[in-house]
Design a protein around this motif. Structure first.
Motif, PDB file in Angstrom:
ATOM      1  N   VAL A   1      44.827  50.990  43.066  1.00 56.68           N
ATOM      2  CA  VAL A   1      43.552  51.064  42.318  1.00 56.68           C
ATOM      3  C   VAL A   1      42.560  51.893  43.298  1.00 56.68           C
ATOM      4  CG1 VAL A   1      41.612  49.762  41.457  1.00 56.68           C
ATOM      5  CG2 VAL A   1      43.768  48.940  41.378  1.00 56.68           C
ATOM      6  N   ILE A   2      41.822  52.702  42.615  1.00 56.54           N
ATOM      7  CA  ILE A   2      40.706  53.739  43.473  1.00 56.54           C
ATOM      8  C   ILE A   2      39.350  53.210  43.316  1.00 56.54           C
ATOM      9  CG2 ILE A   2      39.994  55.887  43.957  1.00 56.54           C
ATOM     10  CD1 ILE A   2      42.920  56.862  42.854  1.00 56.54           C
ATOM     11  N   GLY A   3      38.711  52.697  44.061  1.00 56.00           N
ATOM     12  CA  GLY A   3      37.325  52.525  43.690  1.00 56.00           C
ATOM     13  C   GLY A   3      37.050  51.071  44.608  1.00 56.00           C
ATOM     14  N   GLY A   4      35.578  50.703  44.774  1.00 53.06           N
ATOM     15  CA  GLY A   4      35.035  49.639  45.634  1.00 53.06           C
ATOM     16  C   GLY A   4      34.254  48.936  44.894  1.00 53.06           C
ATOM     17  N   GLY A   5      34.177  48.916  43.903  1.00 54.49           N
ATOM     18  CA  GLY A   5      33.046  48.044  43.034  1.00 54.49           C
ATOM     19  C   GLY A   5      33.666  46.951  42.513  1.00 54.49           C
ATOM     20  N   ASP A   6      32.999  46.295  41.575  1.00 52.86           N
ATOM     21  CA  ASP A   6      33.390  44.832  41.177  1.00 52.86           C
ATOM     22  C   ASP A   6      34.417  45.254  39.924  1.00 52.86           C
ATOM     23  OD1 ASP A   6      31.856  43.102  42.621  1.00 52.86           O
ATOM     24  OD2 ASP A   6      30.067  43.097  41.375  1.00 52.86           O
ATOM     25  N   THR A   7      34.422  46.161  39.290  1.00 50.59           N
ATOM     26  CA  THR A   7      35.345  46.858  38.386  1.00 50.59           C
ATOM     27  C   THR A   7      36.795  47.004  39.042  1.00 50.59           C
ATOM     28  OG1 THR A   7      33.836  47.582  36.997  1.00 50.59           O
ATOM     29  CG2 THR A   7      36.121  48.262  36.539  1.00 50.59           C
ATOM     30  N   ALA A   8      36.668  47.638  40.263  1.00 50.20           N
ATOM     31  CA  ALA A   8      37.886  47.549  41.107  1.00 50.20           C
ATOM     32  C   ALA A   8      38.528  46.418  41.404  1.00 50.20           C
ATOM     33  CB  ALA A   8      37.808  48.398  42.412  1.00 50.20           C
ATOM     34  N   MET A   9      37.715  45.393  41.838  1.00 53.64           N
ATOM     35  CA  MET A   9      38.243  43.965  42.367  1.00 53.64           C
ATOM     36  C   MET A   9      38.894  43.238  41.077  1.00 53.64           C
ATOM     37  SD  MET A   9      37.332  43.833  45.199  1.00 53.64           S
ATOM     38  CE  MET A   9      37.835  45.608  45.271  1.00 53.64           C
ATOM     39  N   ASP A  10      38.236  43.358  39.797  1.00 56.08           N
ATOM     40  CA  ASP A  10      38.694  42.981  38.541  1.00 56.08           C
ATOM     41  C   ASP A  10      40.133  43.644  38.411  1.00 56.08           C
ATOM     42  OD1 ASP A  10      36.358  41.682  38.384  1.00 56.08           O
ATOM     43  OD2 ASP A  10      35.670  43.019  36.816  1.00 56.08           O
ATOM     44  N   CYS A  11      40.265  44.905  38.690  1.00 60.30           N
ATOM     45  CA  CYS A  11      41.756  45.429  38.475  1.00 60.30           C
ATOM     46  C   CYS A  11      42.679  44.819  39.367  1.00 60.30           C
ATOM     47  CB  CYS A  11      41.594  46.617  38.404  1.00 60.30           C
ATOM     48  SG  CYS A  11      40.506  47.503  37.092  1.00 60.30           S
ATOM     49  N   VAL A  12      42.315  44.898  40.715  1.00 62.08           N
ATOM     50  CA  VAL A  12      43.260  44.404  41.402  1.00 62.08           C
ATOM     51  C   VAL A  12      43.700  43.080  41.304  1.00 62.08           C
ATOM     52  CG1 VAL A  12      42.683  46.199  43.347  1.00 62.08           C
ATOM     53  CG2 VAL A  12      41.622  44.093  43.295  1.00 62.08           C
ATOM     54  N   ARG A  13      43.025  42.289  40.998  1.00 63.68           N
ATOM     55  CA  ARG A  13      43.324  40.825  40.951  1.00 63.68           C
ATOM     56  C   ARG A  13      44.149  40.774  39.623  1.00 63.68           C
ATOM     57  NH1 ARG A  13      38.122  37.306  41.633  1.00 63.68           N
ATOM     58  NH2 ARG A  13      39.968  35.727  41.689  1.00 63.68           N
TER      59      ARG A  13
ATOM     60  N   ARG B   1      32.402  38.104  47.696  1.00 64.36           N
ATOM     61  CA  ARG B   1      33.201  36.981  47.349  1.00 64.36           C
ATOM     62  C   ARG B   1      34.522  37.403  46.750  1.00 64.36           C
ATOM     63  NH1 ARG B   1      28.767  32.702  45.014  1.00 64.36           N
ATOM     64  NH2 ARG B   1      27.573  32.269  46.901  1.00 64.36           N
ATOM     65  N   GLU B   2      34.206  38.479  46.138  1.00 64.33           N
ATOM     66  CA  GLU B   2      35.426  38.786  45.186  1.00 64.33           C
ATOM     67  C   GLU B   2      36.305  39.622  46.166  1.00 64.33           C
ATOM     68  OE1 GLU B   2      36.107  38.784  41.765  1.00 64.33           O
ATOM     69  OE2 GLU B   2      34.566  37.266  42.285  1.00 64.33           O
ATOM     70  N   VAL B   3      35.990  40.276  47.103  1.00 66.11           N
ATOM     71  CA  VAL B   3      37.019  40.985  48.176  1.00 66.11           C
ATOM     72  C   VAL B   3      37.727  39.857  48.914  1.00 66.11           C
ATOM     73  CG1 VAL B   3      36.850  42.438  50.379  1.00 66.11           C
ATOM     74  CG2 VAL B   3      35.426  43.115  48.614  1.00 66.11           C
ATOM     75  N   LYS B   4      36.895  38.757  49.163  1.00 68.48           N
ATOM     76  CA  LYS B   4      37.745  37.613  49.988  1.00 68.48           C
ATOM     77  C   LYS B   4      38.887  37.007  48.920  1.00 68.48           C
ATOM     78  CE  LYS B   4      36.957  33.107  52.210  1.00 68.48           C
ATOM     79  NZ  LYS B   4      35.832  32.169  52.452  1.00 68.48           N
ATOM     80  N   ASN B   5      38.279  36.758  47.646  1.00 67.72           N
ATOM     81  CA  ASN B   5      39.472  36.293  46.527  1.00 67.72           C
ATOM     82  C   ASN B   5      40.450  37.075  46.543  1.00 67.72           C
ATOM     83  OD1 ASN B   5      37.618  33.963  46.128  1.00 67.72           O
ATOM     84  ND2 ASN B   5      36.509  34.854  44.577  1.00 67.72           N
ATOM     85  N   ALA B   6      40.369  38.534  46.311  1.00 62.32           N
ATOM     86  CA  ALA B   6      41.166  39.289  46.345  1.00 62.32           C
ATOM     87  C   ALA B   6      42.424  39.339  47.541  1.00 62.32           C
ATOM     88  CB  ALA B   6      40.899  40.821  46.168  1.00 62.32           C
ATOM     89  N   GLU B   7      41.698  39.247  48.527  1.00 61.46           N
ATOM     90  CA  GLU B   7      42.616  38.995  49.975  1.00 61.46           C
ATOM     91  C   GLU B   7      43.594  37.993  49.816  1.00 61.46           C
ATOM     92  OE1 GLU B   7      40.501  41.900  53.312  1.00 61.46           O
ATOM     93  OE2 GLU B   7      39.690  40.034  52.964  1.00 61.46           O
TER      94      GLU B   7
END
Length: 484
Positions: free
Chosen positions: A298-310, A336-342
């Motif tokens: 996934v290319i990007g670093g916003g909340d949409t990118a977090m939605d995609c990776v998760r 928080r989203e980054v932490k949840n994704a990790e």
């Protein structure tokens, strides 16, 4: 009642119980458990009731947060709901998806040293309880008006305006291209952040309030089977509000950018959400928009990118990597989203950007280059520069572009060349009245301010509704005077 407060010195912050990462990976259910009543009261009691509540100051809606925290601590939940809903049409949604860590909670006075009050969790608890207890009721205007308003877009801004205008007695019609209300709340944001029953519950309440929905009816330049011409809609209603949001995905070029297996974030998330809602989606079933068994980048670093990776994790991807050209500290997505994704197994590749896409007909890899941070640019963010000779390759069967959104060219699509836009393509409005260059046509939300947060869309929708009310009353008064 104040003796119940200021407990932050003796009571530690407790977030709602979070489901184990392994369990979260297997479904699209929300990841946080509901707060028990006792915990909601205890956490609310940590509020310092400060003289200048920075939580309210930094809330786009100006929510009276200390007041409803104090009432929750005292067990006066119905009153807490009344205060919460007085400034926010959808507090149960904001409590779930607002980035509180950079808004209310991030500016809580007790944050340094004691950690903030869990504002978002309590907000969600209050309104969920209100629905359970039957305290949330349909709008019943004191008096009905004959004037009608057409709202284009059933996202948060349009829905907030619809509620406000119905309370004033206007006949409200909402048009949307999709078959369900909510916009990105329904089809963009995954269920693990916002379960769709929460949005559908509001749909039922709005219909009971007298709002008329025209779903599956997009706006175009001519009337059609599933479209309505803007000119027709404009003639049909006394005033029109445009709250379409921004749906045009930003693209990325470079060698191989046209290969199969490179998809837009919104297409990917919409397919996933439709499947969760029970719809049949051909591109999901074919695997084109399904990450199962694939190496995903996934290319990007916003909340949409977090939605995609998760989402990719939950679909059973073999591996999921997030490629972002800046570092963690400069990432626009929620901490928080980054932490949840990790926790769920996503690997972040910081300070790296795509250079080319590899493959023969279908993508097999992303060639990326390492980046270094330079001096701040015009926006104040540090610029990025490629590191010479640092290229490397990431395996990829599926690449998702989550690079943000721009406005669609509405004047062209709707055959309204006199509808003025900014150099970014957003609609130009009078900042005080929200009126566009077309008389009686107003606009609010992302289509005016650019891609932003749900809470800002709600604020804009409420403010636009107030200005529309003033304008419609003036029009009605002029017509009445002319008729005498």
């Amino acid at each position: 009642m104040t003796e119940r407060m200021l407990k932050f010195v003796s009571v530690a912050q407790e977030q709602p119980e979070k489901r184990p990462a392994e369990a979260r990976r297997r479904d699209f259910n929300e990841i946080y458990d509901e707060l028990p009543l006792t915990q909601a009261q205890t956490q609310s009691s940590r509020c310092s009731q400060c003289g200048v509540p920075f939580c309210s100051v930094h809330c786009p809606l100006g929510n009276n947060i200390p007041d409803w925290l104090m009432m929750t601590a005292a067990g006066r939940l119905e009153e807490a709901y009344e205060v919460s809903s007085a400034t926010n049409n959808f507090p149960e949604i904001c409590g779930r998806i607002c980035p509180q860590d950079r808004l209310c909670e991030g500016n809580c006075v007790i944050e340094p040293g004691f950690e903030s009050v869990t504002i978002g969790a309590v907000e969600r608890f209050i309104t969920d309880t209100a629905f359970e207890q039957g305290w949330v009721r349909p709008v019943r205007p004191v008096a009905e008006r004959t004037q009608t308003v057409g709202i284009i877009g059933a996202g948060p801004g349009g829905l907030a305006a619809a509620v406000q205008l119905r309370e004033l007695g206007f006949q409200v019609h909402v048009y949307d291209r999709y078959d369900r209300i909510g916009g990105l709340m329904m089809y963009g944001i995954p269920g693990f952040k916002l379960e769709k029953d929460i949005v559908l519950r509001r749909h039922r309440l709005l219909e009971e309030s007298g709002v008329t929905f025209h779903l599956g009816r997009g706006v175009a330049d001519v009337d059609g089977d599933d479209t309505i011409a803007f000119s027709t809609l404009h003639d049909r209603h006394d005033a029109v509000l445009i709250t379409t949001g921004v749906y045009k995905s930003r693209d990325i070029g470079g060698p191989g950018a046209g290969l199969g297996g490179i998809v837009r974030a919104l297409d990917y998330l919409t397919a996933s959400n439709r499947v969760s809602l029970g719809d049949s989606v051909a591109e999901y079933e074919s695997g084109a928009l399904n990450a199962a068994g694939k190496s995903v980048v996934v290319i990007g670093g916003g909340d949409t990118a977090m939605d995609c990776v998760r989402t990719a994790i939950r679909q059973g991807a073999r591996s999921v990597k997030c490629l972002y050209r800046r570092d963690r500290a400069n990432m626009p997505g929620s901490v928080r989203e980054v932490k949840n994704a990790e926790e769920e197994g996503v690997e972040f590749v910081w300070l790296a950007g795509p250079e080319a896409f590899l493959g023969d007909g279908h993508v097999t890899g992303v060639r990326a280059v390492r980046m270094k941070l330079g001096l701040p640019d015009a926006s104040g963010r540090q610029s990025v520069e490629p590191v010479e000779g640092s290229a490397f390759t990431l395996e990829a069967d599926l690449v998702v572009k989550a690079l943000g959104f721009d406005p669609e060219p509405l004047p062209t699509l709707w055959g309204q060349p006199e509808l003025e836009v900014s150099r970014w393509g957003t609609l130009m409005v009078d900042r005080q009245t929200f009126m566009t260059s077309l008389p009686g046509v107003f606009a609010a939300g992302d289509i005016v301010r650019g891609a932003s947060l749900v809470v800002w869309a709600i604020r804009d929708g409420r403010d636009a509704a107030a200005q529309m009310h003033r304008w419609l009353e003036t029009v009605a008064a002029v017509r009445a005077e002319a008729a005498e």
